[in-house]
Design a protein around this motif. Structure first.
Motif, PDB file in Angstrom:
ATOM      1  N   ALA A  51      -4.357   7.087  -5.308  1.00 26.61           N
ATOM      2  CA  ALA A  51      -4.924   7.320  -3.979  1.00 26.61           C
ATOM      3  C   ALA A  51      -6.189   6.495  -3.763  1.00 26.61           C
ATOM      4  CB  ALA A  51      -5.224   8.806  -3.805  1.00 26.61           C
ATOM      5  N   GLU A  52      -6.992   6.374  -4.819  1.00 22.48           N
ATOM      6  CA  GLU A  52      -8.224   5.566  -4.720  1.00 22.48           C
ATOM      7  C   GLU A  52      -7.899   4.100  -4.476  1.00 22.48           C
ATOM      8  OE1 GLU A  52     -11.870   4.107  -7.634  1.00 22.48           O
ATOM      9  OE2 GLU A  52     -10.613   5.806  -8.233  1.00 22.48           O
ATOM     10  N   VAL A  53      -6.937   3.566  -5.234  1.00 22.88           N
ATOM     11  CA  VAL A  53      -6.553   2.162  -5.062  1.00 22.88           C
ATOM     12  C   VAL A  53      -5.959   1.944  -3.673  1.00 22.88           C
ATOM     13  CG1 VAL A  53      -5.006   0.343  -5.890  1.00 22.88           C
ATOM     14  CG2 VAL A  53      -6.186   1.814  -7.538  1.00 22.88           C
ATOM     15  N   ARG A  54      -5.149   2.883  -3.217  1.00 21.70           N
ATOM     16  CA  ARG A  54      -4.524   2.749  -1.898  1.00 21.70           C
ATOM     17  C   ARG A  54      -5.567   2.752  -0.782  1.00 21.70           C
ATOM     18  NH1 ARG A  54      -2.076   5.906   2.241  1.00 21.70           N
ATOM     19  NH2 ARG A  54      -0.185   4.881   3.038  1.00 21.70           N
ATOM     20  N   SER A  55      -6.560   3.612  -0.914  1.00 19.66           N
ATOM     21  CA  SER A  55      -7.605   3.666   0.117  1.00 19.66           C
ATOM     22  C   SER A  55      -8.429   2.377   0.125  1.00 19.66           C
ATOM     23  CB  SER A  55      -8.510   4.883  -0.118  1.00 19.66           C
ATOM     24  OG  SER A  55      -9.179   4.770  -1.364  1.00 19.66           O
ATOM     25  N   GLU A  56      -8.680   1.795  -1.065  1.00 20.48           N
ATOM     26  CA  GLU A  56      -9.407   0.527  -1.114  1.00 20.48           C
ATOM     27  C   GLU A  56      -8.602  -0.595  -0.470  1.00 20.48           C
ATOM     28  OE1 GLU A  56     -10.779  -0.551  -4.969  1.00 20.48           O
ATOM     29  OE2 GLU A  56     -11.831   1.336  -5.339  1.00 20.48           O
TER      30      GLU A  56
ATOM     31  N   ALA B  19      -4.793  10.732  -8.349  1.00 19.01           N
ATOM     32  CA  ALA B  19      -6.126  10.437  -7.810  1.00 19.01           C
ATOM     33  C   ALA B  19      -6.426   8.944  -7.912  1.00 19.01           C
ATOM     34  CB  ALA B  19      -7.190  11.248  -8.550  1.00 19.01           C
ATOM     35  N   PHE B  20      -6.015   8.318  -9.041  1.00 22.93           N
ATOM     36  CA  PHE B  20      -6.251   6.881  -9.222  1.00 22.93           C
ATOM     37  C   PHE B  20      -5.440   6.071  -8.219  1.00 22.93           C
ATOM     38  CE2 PHE B  20      -5.069   2.865 -11.381  1.00 22.93           C
ATOM     39  CZ  PHE B  20      -6.343   2.314 -11.509  1.00 22.93           C
TER      40      PHE B  20
ATOM     41  N   LYS C 283      -6.584  -1.438 -12.708  1.00 21.93           N
ATOM     42  CA  LYS C 283      -6.473  -1.435 -11.239  1.00 21.93           C
ATOM     43  C   LYS C 283      -5.841  -2.727 -10.732  1.00 21.93           C
ATOM     44  CE  LYS C 283      -9.866   0.339  -8.951  1.00 21.93           C
ATOM     45  NZ  LYS C 283     -11.196   0.555  -8.290  1.00 21.93           N
TER      46      LYS C 283
ATOM     47  N   VAL D  80      -9.262  10.300 -14.784  1.00 19.43           N
ATOM     48  CA  VAL D  80      -9.176  10.398 -13.327  1.00 19.43           C
ATOM     49  C   VAL D  80      -7.936  11.161 -12.882  1.00 19.43           C
ATOM     50  CG1 VAL D  80      -9.160   9.078 -11.176  1.00 19.43           C
ATOM     51  CG2 VAL D  80     -10.394   8.190 -13.167  1.00 19.43           C
TER      52      VAL D  80
ATOM     53  N   CYS E  56       0.810  -1.226   0.000  1.00 17.40           N
ATOM     54  CA  CYS E  56       0.000   0.000   0.000  1.00 17.40           C
ATOM     55  C   CYS E  56       0.840   1.271   0.000  1.00 17.40           C
ATOM     56  CB  CYS E  56      -0.910   0.026   1.226  1.00 17.40           C
ATOM     57  SG  CYS E  56      -2.011  -1.382   1.370  1.00 17.40           S
TER      58      CYS E  56
END
Length: 500
Positions: free
Chosen positions: A105-110, A102-103, A142, A98, A63
C-alpha cells in the motif's frame, strides 16, 4: 495510428474494469494471478495485432493491487530475496517489520502520488572464469517490486515484436533452443560461423537508443519516466562512493534483461528483415549462391550470439563489419580478441556447448554433434575439487555430499542433451574419488582406515558411495537424449484468452 492508439486506450480502460478495484482491498495471490494473466493475454493480443500500436495508459496497471501482489510474490520467491540493497532491508525484514499489505500500500501510494524515486543499486563484484570481475547491481526491495510490476506490464507487449531467433531471458524459451537452432543450421550447409562476443553489454547500452525503442510501444509518459529513473538511479560502489549511470542496465535488476532484449532486438530485426527480403525462399538462396553471394542466419541468447553462414570465409568476415555497424548506435562493440570466424569442422563454443562436425565412428559420413565444452568440464571438476579440500573438514560428510549432489544434478540436467555419456561417467568417478579421499583424510586424526576397510564400510555395489544413508549422486545414471529443434513453434504464455 490515431485510431489504433484509441483502441489501445479503450483496452486499458477495460483492463482497469477487469482488475481489482481500489476500494476492494488486496486480492489473494490466486485471484491476482488469474486476473494478471488475463490482462497480459489481452495486452499481447493487441500488440500482436499491429506493430504500430502504442499503449498510452499503462501506469494504472503498474499501480494496480493485482499486479503489485503478483510482483511481490515473484520478488519474494527469487533467489536474491535474502540480498539487501543500499537500505539494508531484505524481503524477510520488510515482511516482518512492516507487513506485506502495508508495504504494498505504501509503494502504491508513492507511485500514484508521483513521489516514488528509485534508490542507487548496491554494487557487488563477482569473479568471472577468466579472472576478471563482473559488476552486479542489487536494488532495494521497493525498487525490485516496482521493476517486477513494470515487467509484468511491458513483457507481453514487447514479446509480440521480438524475433524467433532470440532466446535469452524470454518466457518458454531456454538455452537448449538456441543450441538446437545452431545445430539445425550447421547441419544444413551453414558451415562458417561468426562467433561474436560483445564487450560489457549490460554496462554500455545507450540510454537514448534504448528509450527510443521503448517509445515505439509505450506512449505513457509516467511509465517512460519510471523506466528512465531506474536507468539513471546510480550505483553505490563497494567502496561506499556513489556513481552516476550514463549508460547500461546494471545486471541484477529484474527489469534489466527485458531492457537489454529491447535494445538488442535492433540486431535481430536487422538480420531477420534482411533474410526475409533477400533469402527467404529457396529460389532466392539458390540465386545468391549462383552469383557467389552468401546466406546467413542469426542465433542470439541475450548478449551471446553467433551468425551462421552458408558461403565462404570472406562472407563471414564481411558480416563482422556489418554486425559492428548495427551495434554502434546501441552503444556496443565487438571484442576484437574474442570475436572470431571459424569453420564447423573446427567447432565453436556456444552457451557452454561445443558444436563440431566429425566423422561418425564406423562410417565415412560426417555429422554435426553437440558436445560439452572443455571449459564447462574443467569448471565443474574444479568446483568438485574446491569442495573437497582440507579447508572443508568442518563439514559433516553427509552435508558435503548433499552439496555436491545438488551441483552435479543441475550440471548433468543442463548437459543431458549433448553427447555426454562418457563425460558423465568420468565426472561421477572423479567426484567419488575426491569425496572418498576427503573422508579418509578427515578421519586420519582419530583413526586410520585402509582403503579396503573404507570400501567395505562406505561403498555399496551398484550404488556407489553412501554415508549415513546419503548417497553420492552419479551423473552417469542421467539418461542422455537429443533436444529437438522447435523452430518457430515455441508458444508464449499468453496464447489464449483466459475466461473470466
Amino acid at each position: 495510428m490515431g485510431r489504433l492508439t484509441r483502441r489501445c486506450q479503450q483496452g486499458e480502460s477495460m483492463a482497469q474494469d477487469a482488475l481489482v478495484k481500489t476500494g476492494a482491498g488486496w486480492p489473494s495471490l490466486v485471484e491476482a494471478r488469474l486476473k494478471v494473466a488475463r490482462m497480459q493475454t489481452k495486452l499481447h493480443r493487441w500488440a500482436k495485432a499491429d506493430d504500430g500500436c502504442r499503449f498510452d495508459d499503462l501506469f494504472n496497471l503498474v499501480c494496480d493491487p493485482g499486479f503489485l501482489t503478483v510482483a511481490w510474490n515473484r520478488v519474494a520467491r527469487n533467489k536474491g530475496a535474502r540480498s539487501a540493497g543500499v537500505d539494508g532491508q531484505t524481503v524477510a525484514s520488510v515482511a516482518h517489520a512492516v507487513g506485506v499489505e502495508a508495504f504494498l500500500a505504501e509503494v502504491r501510494s508513492e507511485l500514484k502520488a508521483g513521489t516514488f524515486a528509485p534508490s542507487p543499486v548496491r554494487e557487488k563484484m563477482i569473479p568471472k572464469a577468466n579472472g576478471k570481475l563482473r559488476r552486479l547491481g542489487i536494488p532495494t526491495v521497493k525498487d525490485r517490486l516496482v521493476q517486477a510490476a513494470l515487467k509484468l506490464v511491458l513483457e507481453p507487449i514487447f514479446e509480440a515484436g521480438f524475433q524467433p531467433c532470440s532466446y535469452g531471458f524470454r518466457p518458454k524459451r531456454r538455452p537448449h533452443d538456441a543450441v538446437a537452432e545452431a545445430h539445425f543450421l550447421a547441419s544444413r550447409s551453414y558451415e562458417w560461423v561468426l562467433d561474436c562476443d560483445v564487450e560489457a553489454c549490460f554496462d554500455n547500452i545507450s540510454h537514448p537508443f534504448l528509450m527510443s525503442r521503448v517509445r515505439r510501444r509505450v506512449g505513457d509518459k509516467r511509465v517512460l519516466s519510471l523506466i528512465k529513473a531506474f536507468l539513471k538511479s546510480g550505483i553505490l560502489t563497494e567502496l561506499g562512493m556513489e556513481e552516476d549511470t550514463y549508460t547500461g542496465t546494471p545486471q541484477g535488476g529484474i527489469l534489466s534483461p527485458l531492457l537489454a532484449n529491447i535494445a538488442l532486438s535492433a540486431l535481430d530485426d536487422h538480420f531477420v528483415e534482411e533474410y526475409r527480403r533477400t533469402m527467404a525462399t529457396t529460389y532466392q538462396r539458390v540465386a545468391r549462391r549462383r552469383y557467389g553471394l552468401g546466406v546467413w542466419r542469426l542465433v542470439r541468447f541475450a548478449d551471446d550470439f553467433v551468425v551462421l553462414v552458408s558461403g565462404t570465409r570472406a562472407h563471414a568476415e564481411a558480416l563482422r563489419r556489418e554486425v559492428a555497424q548495427v551495434l554502434a548506435p546501441i552503444g556496443l562493440r565487438l571484442s576484437e580478441a574474442k570475436t572470431r570466424v571459424c569453420h564447423i569442422d573446427e567447432g565453436f563454443d556456444f552457451l557452454s556447448f561445443r558444436l563440431q562436425r566429425k566423422r561418425k565412428r564406423g562410417s565415412h559420413k560426417r555429422y554435426v554433434y553437440t558436445f560439452i565444452s572443455p571449459k564447462a568440464i574443467k569448471t565443474i571438476r574444479w568446483k568438485v575439487k574446491a569442495l573437497t579440500r582440507r579447508s572443508s573438514f568442518c563439514r559433516k560428510p553427509e552435508e558435503l555430499i548433499e552439496i555436491i549432489n545438488q551441483m552435479l544434478r543441475g550440471w548433468a540436467n543442463y548437459f543431458r542433451h549433448a553427447v555426454a555419456k562418457r563425460v558423465f561417467a568420468g565426472l561421477g568417478w572423479y567426484a567419488r574419488i575426491r569425496a572418498s579421499r576427503w573422508m579418509r583424510e578427515r578421519m586420519k586424526g582419530r583413526r586410520r582406515m585402509t582403503w579396503k576397510a573404507f570400501r567395505r564400510r562406505y561403498n555399496v555395489p551398484q550404488q556407489g558411495l553412501i554415508v549415513n544413508g546419503t548417497q553420492l549422486f552419479n551423473p552417469g545414471t542421467v539418461p542422455v537424449n537429443r533436444y529437438r529443434y522447435r523452430g518457430e513453434r515455441i508458444p508464449t504464455p499468453w496464447g489464449t484468452i483466459i475466461p473470466a
